[in-house]
Structures are given as structure tokens and as C-alpha cells.
Design a protein around this motif. Sequence first.
Motif: not given
Length: 319
Positions: A132-135, A121-128, A145-148
Amino acid sequence: MLHISYHASHEQFSPSDLLKYVKLAEQAGFTACHSSDHFHPWSKRQGQSGFAFSWLGAAMEGTRFPFSIVTAPGQRYHPAIVAQAIATLTEMYPERLEVALGSGEALNEHITGTPWPHKQARNQRLLECADVIRRLLKGETVNHFGLVKVHEAKLYTLPEKAPGLMCAALSAETAQWAGNWADGLLTIYQEEKEMYKVIEAFRNHGGTGKPVHIQMAFSYARDEKVAREHAYHQWRSNSISKDKLDDLYTVEHFDAASEDVTEEDVILKIPVASSTQFFIDLISPIKTLGVDNIILHNVNTLQDDFINDFGQAVLPSLR
């Protein structure tokens, strides 16, 4: 160009001391600086935890070489705030900051009161968070609207060129996962075969041609006994087995868990020596792995001696 970076350890030194050390490091011949980012130190004996992003503004103003930072968005930091911090620093200091994103440590992230997720879950959150940061750094208005969760966020201060987002990975499995999405890899020094596995896992799964940074922790002092004593005093909480880390979330937990760690245990984990030639021989082979940045973290508190001695003897040989 291969960078040799001074590691600014916010867990161990006050922001004002680190500002002094980073200026000395640049004068001594280090070609970059890498910053940690902690809310808590690993031990009461370390005793510091300045806010890295505030410090970076002062450090980048007081020097001319490039910086990098490893940070963990998603729990302690909302990714939009990380993006804003990156944008602000890189607008003021163009192309002088590289950013590595990690999934974090319970030690720092539990402070929000949110339960500590499992690794997947931490990895999935990191990818999200990376998305977000890139965009945001592209100037987009972001809803996610996901894990973050992000609602109608847009940065109005942007750099001319956004930095890439690297991934911090300790294992070959995480490095392989990061190869496709990360703009580079930050990993740690370990036994050469294991280090090679991590780097190759990244490169063979989308990371070919992307920068690789290696962070090496060690203890150097002019006296071998002092080097050993300081390694034990400062770094024994970092010698705890990795499989225990998820259950440790306070400084007191780490100190209690390291009570049975001996000086010999620490020396088995990190290189300890009083010879600069020892470190020349230890670091030089890393260059053959085709890395872009070797980050030198002397866990010893005698930073003035370290910076001066490595500036005179080690850095010229590595160049």
C-alpha cells in the motif's frame, strides 16, 4: 559509503534533547542518524516517547546528514498515514530518509484496542502495508481490502524519488521472508555467527545487493562503574526473554517482568565498557560483513560524553 549513525532513542530522551544530540552528533563526525518510533517507553525509568515523525521534520531541518527510521504500520498507524508522512518528509528533504518497516511490538500497538495478532498474521499485515505504501508513493489511487483496509486513497504531495522500504528482522527466518519484497534489511548486533546467518538468509533469498543496516546497543561511559549502572537502570527491561514479549503490553508489565533481572544479566546481553578502543575492536569486524550502516545506540544517558569521545577516537578509526 559506510554510514556510522547516531541512534536517536525517543524512549529515553525528550525531543528537544534529541534535537540537541543529533546536531552534536553531526558535528562530531557521525554520518547519519537513525530514529526509533515508540508510543510507550520500555520502562518508567526511561520516561519518554516523543512522536518520531514530528521530530524528524525539526531534526532534518537542523542538520544536513541523512536519516532513517524504523516504524510499524498496520495497527497504531494506518499505512496511508505512514505513506503521507514519508512523502512529506522526502518532498522537503529529498533522498535524506530511509525507512524500515517492522511488524511492531504489543507495547506500542495495543493502544488501538485491536487484538494483538500472532507473528504470521503480523507479517502478512506488514507485507500488505508495504504494498500500500509503495503504491501511494508512486501516486496511485489505492483500494485494498485485506488485513488492512484502504479506500480510494491518493497522495497529492509526492517526492521526486520515493525511498526504499526496508524490513526490520531479528531472526534468520524473518530475514529470509523479507529478502524478496524488502528493499533492504535492518537487524541488530548479536553474536557474529547469528548475525551472519540473518544477513545471509536475507541475501540468499532475494536480498543480494540491497542495503543492510546493523543496530548495536551498548553502554559506554568514561567510568566503567557508571557504564554498568546506566546499562542496568536504562536497559534491564530490554533484557527480558523474547518469547515473553507478546504477553507484555504496558510499561508496568515490562518493569514487573524485569524485577529479577540483575546487572550481570544486562551485561551479558549488551557490551558495556569505558574504553573507546574496546568499541573500535568490537565494531570494526562488522564492516567485513559488507553492511551499509552501523547504528550506534549508547543506552547510557550521558550522551554528550559519548558523542564527543566517539567523535574523537572511534569514528576516525572506523572510517
